[in-house]
Design an enzyme around this catalytic site. Structure first.
Site, PDB file in Angstrom:
ATOM      1  N   CYS A   2       1.038  -1.105   0.048  1.00 20.99           N
ATOM      2  CA  CYS A   2       0.021  -0.159  -0.044  1.00 20.99           C
ATOM      3  C   CYS A   2       0.937   1.060   0.065  1.00 20.99           C
ATOM      4  O   CYS A   2       1.518   1.784   0.978  1.00 20.99           O
ATOM      5  CB  CYS A   2      -0.747   0.330   1.079  1.00 20.99           C
ATOM      6  N   GLU A 105      -4.058   1.533  -5.958  1.00 27.78           N
ATOM      7  CA  GLU A 105      -3.198   0.115  -6.225  1.00 27.78           C
ATOM      8  C   GLU A 105      -3.156   0.856  -7.507  1.00 27.78           C
ATOM      9  O   GLU A 105      -4.059   0.828  -8.540  1.00 27.78           O
ATOM     10  CB  GLU A 105      -3.267  -1.498  -6.232  1.00 27.78           C
TER      11      GLU A 105
END
Length: 231
Positions: A2, A105
Protein backbone atom coordinates in the site's frame (compact mmCIF):
# COMPACT_ATOMS: atom_id res chain seq x y z
CA UNK A 1 1.86 -3.16 -0.90
CA UNK A 2 0.00 0.00 0.00
CA UNK A 3 1.84 3.07 -1.25
CA UNK A 4 -0.87 5.73 -1.65
CA UNK A 5 -4.19 6.50 0.00
CA UNK A 6 -6.68 9.29 0.66
CA UNK A 7 -8.15 11.07 3.69
CA UNK A 8 -10.72 13.48 2.29
CA UNK A 9 -12.84 14.21 5.36
CA UNK A 10 -12.33 17.11 7.75
CA UNK A 11 -10.39 17.13 11.01
CA UNK A 12 -13.64 17.63 12.93
CA UNK A 13 -15.20 14.59 11.26
CA UNK A 14 -12.15 12.50 12.14
CA UNK A 15 -12.34 13.58 15.77
CA UNK A 16 -15.99 12.56 15.97
CA UNK A 17 -15.33 9.23 14.20
CA UNK A 18 -12.55 8.27 16.62
CA UNK A 19 -14.10 9.81 19.76
CA UNK A 20 -11.31 12.34 20.28
CA UNK A 21 -11.96 15.43 22.42
CA UNK A 22 -8.91 17.47 21.48
CA UNK A 23 -5.84 17.21 19.28
CA UNK A 24 -2.53 18.96 18.74
CA UNK A 25 -2.92 18.69 14.96
CA UNK A 26 -3.07 22.36 13.95
CA UNK A 27 -4.65 21.93 10.54
CA UNK A 28 -5.85 19.24 8.17
CA UNK A 29 -7.10 19.64 4.64
CA UNK A 30 -8.49 16.83 2.49
CA UNK A 31 -5.65 14.69 1.13
CA UNK A 32 -6.14 12.96 -2.20
CA UNK A 33 -2.64 11.51 -2.60
CA UNK A 34 -1.04 10.56 0.71
CA UNK A 35 2.44 9.21 -0.01
CA UNK A 36 5.38 7.64 1.87
CA UNK A 37 7.67 10.09 3.60
CA UNK A 38 4.81 12.43 4.42
CA UNK A 39 3.43 13.11 7.89
CA UNK A 40 0.11 11.26 8.12
CA UNK A 41 -2.76 11.36 10.58
CA UNK A 42 -2.73 8.49 13.06
CA UNK A 43 -4.77 7.40 16.08
CA UNK A 44 -3.15 5.86 19.14
CA UNK A 45 -4.43 5.13 22.64
CA UNK A 46 -2.49 6.43 25.64
CA UNK A 47 -4.10 3.98 28.06
CA UNK A 48 -7.12 6.11 28.86
CA UNK A 49 -8.23 7.79 25.64
CA UNK A 50 -7.67 7.93 21.90
CA UNK A 51 -5.30 10.58 20.60
CA UNK A 52 -4.98 11.95 17.07
CA UNK A 53 -1.58 13.12 15.87
CA UNK A 54 0.88 12.87 13.00
CA UNK A 55 3.49 10.22 12.23
CA UNK A 56 5.98 10.11 9.39
CA UNK A 57 5.09 7.30 7.00
CA UNK A 58 8.13 5.01 6.79
CA UNK A 59 9.01 2.95 9.88
CA UNK A 60 12.37 3.52 11.57
CA UNK A 61 13.17 0.88 14.23
CA UNK A 62 14.39 2.34 17.52
CA UNK A 63 17.75 0.60 17.07
CA UNK A 64 18.34 1.71 13.46
CA UNK A 65 21.65 3.42 12.63
CA UNK A 66 20.30 5.34 9.64
CA UNK A 67 16.82 6.91 9.41
CA UNK A 68 16.86 6.38 5.64
CA UNK A 69 15.78 2.80 6.32
CA UNK A 70 12.28 4.21 6.77
CA UNK A 71 11.90 4.67 3.02
CA UNK A 72 12.00 0.89 2.61
CA UNK A 73 9.62 0.14 5.50
CA UNK A 74 6.33 1.72 4.50
CA UNK A 75 4.57 -1.66 4.74
CA UNK A 76 4.92 -4.65 7.05
CA UNK A 77 3.63 -8.14 6.25
CA UNK A 78 0.99 -9.02 8.83
CA UNK A 79 1.97 -12.69 8.70
CA UNK A 80 5.46 -12.01 10.11
CA UNK A 81 5.29 -8.60 11.85
CA UNK A 82 4.81 -10.09 15.32
CA UNK A 83 8.09 -12.02 15.10
CA UNK A 84 10.26 -9.88 12.83
CA UNK A 85 12.94 -8.01 14.84
CA UNK A 86 12.13 -4.65 13.24
CA UNK A 87 8.47 -4.78 14.26
CA UNK A 88 8.22 -7.21 17.17
CA UNK A 89 8.32 -4.60 19.95
CA UNK A 90 5.90 -2.25 18.19
CA UNK A 91 3.48 -5.10 17.53
CA UNK A 92 3.29 -5.69 21.27
CA UNK A 93 3.13 -2.10 22.51
CA UNK A 94 2.77 0.49 19.74
CA UNK A 95 -0.15 -0.23 17.45
CA UNK A 96 -2.01 2.54 15.66
CA UNK A 97 -4.79 3.28 13.20
CA UNK A 98 -4.31 5.24 9.99
CA UNK A 99 -7.63 6.83 8.97
CA UNK A 100 -8.38 6.60 5.24
CA UNK A 101 -11.32 6.63 2.87
CA UNK A 102 -9.63 4.86 -0.03
CA UNK A 103 -6.29 3.51 -1.22
CA UNK A 104 -4.70 3.20 -4.64
CA UNK A 105 -3.08 0.23 -6.35
CA UNK A 106 -1.71 -0.09 -9.88
CA UNK A 107 -3.09 -2.81 -12.15
CA UNK A 108 -0.90 -4.18 -14.92
CA UNK A 109 -2.58 -3.96 -18.33
CA UNK A 110 -1.49 -4.38 -21.93
CA UNK A 111 -1.04 -0.61 -22.18
CA UNK A 112 0.88 -0.08 -18.96
CA UNK A 113 -0.13 0.32 -15.33
CA UNK A 114 -3.61 1.61 -14.55
CA UNK A 115 -4.12 3.19 -11.11
CA UNK A 116 -7.21 1.94 -9.32
CA UNK A 117 -8.99 3.49 -6.36
CA UNK A 118 -10.33 1.00 -3.80
CA UNK A 119 -12.85 2.15 -1.21
CA UNK A 120 -15.83 1.03 0.87
CA UNK A 121 -19.01 0.94 -1.17
CA UNK A 122 -20.51 3.31 1.41
CA UNK A 123 -17.70 5.81 0.87
CA UNK A 124 -17.10 5.89 4.64
CA UNK A 125 -13.79 6.37 6.40
CA UNK A 126 -12.00 3.20 7.56
CA UNK A 127 -8.98 2.31 9.66
CA UNK A 128 -5.75 0.84 8.29
CA UNK A 129 -3.86 -1.22 10.87
CA UNK A 130 -0.43 0.23 11.60
CA UNK A 131 2.57 0.11 13.90
CA UNK A 132 4.58 3.08 15.13
CA UNK A 133 7.91 3.77 16.77
CA UNK A 134 10.03 6.73 17.91
CA UNK A 135 13.64 6.87 16.76
CA UNK A 136 16.21 9.07 18.47
CA UNK A 137 19.26 10.28 16.58
CA UNK A 138 22.73 10.55 18.19
CA UNK A 139 22.11 14.31 18.50
CA UNK A 140 18.82 13.76 20.33
CA UNK A 141 16.40 14.44 17.46
CA UNK A 142 13.22 12.35 17.82
CA UNK A 143 11.26 11.10 14.80
CA UNK A 144 7.96 9.24 15.24
CA UNK A 145 7.19 6.98 12.30
CA UNK A 146 4.72 4.35 11.20
CA UNK A 147 4.13 1.47 8.80
CA UNK A 148 0.94 -0.01 7.34
CA UNK A 149 0.29 -3.73 7.76
CA UNK A 150 -0.61 -5.70 4.64
CA UNK A 151 -2.29 -9.04 4.02
CA UNK A 152 -3.34 -11.26 1.14
CA UNK A 153 -5.82 -9.64 -1.25
CA UNK A 154 -9.55 -10.26 -1.32
CA UNK A 155 -11.54 -10.90 -4.51
CA UNK A 156 -11.74 -7.19 -5.36
CA UNK A 157 -8.03 -6.47 -4.97
CA UNK A 158 -6.59 -9.78 -6.26
CA UNK A 159 -6.91 -8.86 -9.97
CA UNK A 160 -5.09 -5.60 -9.20
CA UNK A 161 -2.32 -6.50 -6.74
CA UNK A 162 -1.05 -9.45 -4.70
CA UNK A 163 -1.23 -7.56 -1.37
CA UNK A 164 -3.69 -5.19 0.27
CA UNK A 165 -3.61 -3.10 3.46
CA UNK A 166 -5.26 -4.52 6.57
CA UNK A 167 -8.59 -2.75 7.14
CA UNK A 168 -10.01 -3.23 10.63
CA UNK A 169 -13.69 -3.50 11.45
CA UNK A 170 -14.79 -0.59 13.69
CA UNK A 171 -15.53 -3.00 16.55
CA UNK A 172 -11.94 -4.29 16.37
CA UNK A 173 -10.29 -0.89 16.65
CA UNK A 174 -10.30 -0.64 20.46
CA UNK A 175 -8.75 -4.09 20.77
CA UNK A 176 -6.03 -3.22 18.27
CA UNK A 177 -5.22 0.07 20.03
CA UNK A 178 -5.36 -1.30 23.59
CA UNK A 179 -1.90 -1.10 25.14
CA UNK A 180 -2.76 -3.73 27.73
CA UNK A 181 -3.48 -6.28 24.99
CA UNK A 182 -0.36 -8.31 24.12
CA UNK A 183 -1.92 -11.60 23.04
CA UNK A 184 -0.12 -12.13 19.75
CA UNK A 185 -2.50 -14.81 18.49
CA UNK A 186 -5.56 -12.68 19.22
CA UNK A 187 -4.07 -9.58 17.62
CA UNK A 188 -2.88 -11.52 14.58
CA UNK A 189 -6.40 -12.90 14.08
CA UNK A 190 -7.58 -9.36 13.27
CA UNK A 191 -5.17 -9.03 10.35
CA UNK A 192 -7.15 -10.63 7.56
CA UNK A 193 -8.44 -9.54 4.15
CA UNK A 194 -11.44 -7.22 4.38
CA UNK A 195 -14.71 -8.70 3.07
CA UNK A 196 -14.73 -8.19 -0.69
CA UNK A 197 -18.47 -7.59 -0.85
CA UNK A 198 -17.98 -4.34 1.08
CA UNK A 199 -15.37 -2.86 -1.29
CA UNK A 200 -15.37 -1.47 -4.81
CA UNK A 201 -12.59 -0.50 -7.20
CA UNK A 202 -12.53 1.81 -10.20
CA UNK A 203 -9.88 3.34 -12.49
CA UNK A 204 -8.55 6.84 -11.85
CA UNK A 205 -6.22 9.20 -13.67
CA UNK A 206 -2.52 8.33 -14.03
CA UNK A 207 -1.90 11.77 -12.50
CA UNK A 208 -2.06 10.10 -9.08
CA UNK A 209 1.36 8.64 -9.84
CA UNK A 210 2.93 12.05 -9.25
CA UNK A 211 3.03 12.91 -5.53
CA UNK A 212 2.89 16.62 -6.37
CA UNK A 213 -0.69 16.13 -7.57
CA UNK A 214 -3.19 16.34 -4.73
CA UNK A 215 -6.66 17.51 -5.69
CA UNK A 216 -10.22 16.12 -6.05
CA UNK A 217 -9.73 15.22 -9.71
CA UNK A 218 -7.54 12.28 -8.63
CA UNK A 219 -10.51 10.35 -7.21
CA UNK A 220 -12.80 10.87 -10.19
CA UNK A 221 -13.63 7.83 -12.29
CA UNK A 222 -11.32 7.68 -15.29
CA UNK A 223 -12.09 6.09 -18.62
CA UNK A 224 -8.89 4.27 -19.62
CA UNK A 225 -7.72 5.37 -23.02
CA UNK A 226 -4.59 6.70 -24.60
CA UNK A 227 -1.15 6.02 -23.23
CA UNK A 228 -0.69 5.03 -19.60
CA UNK A 229 2.37 5.75 -17.53
CA UNK A 230 4.91 2.94 -17.61
CA UNK A 231 6.64 2.16 -14.32
Amino acid sequence: MCGRYTVTITLEELMVRYMIDETTVPFHRPKYNVAPGQHVLAVINDGSRNRLGELKWGFIPAWADDPKVGYTMINARSETAASKPAYKSAFQKKRCLLPADSFYEWQTTARGKQPMRIRLKTGSVFSLAGLYETWTSPSGERISTCTILTTTPNEVVAPIHDRMPVILDPEQEALWLGREQQNTALLSSLLKPYPSELLEAYPVSPAVGNVRNDDPSLIERHQPGGQLELW
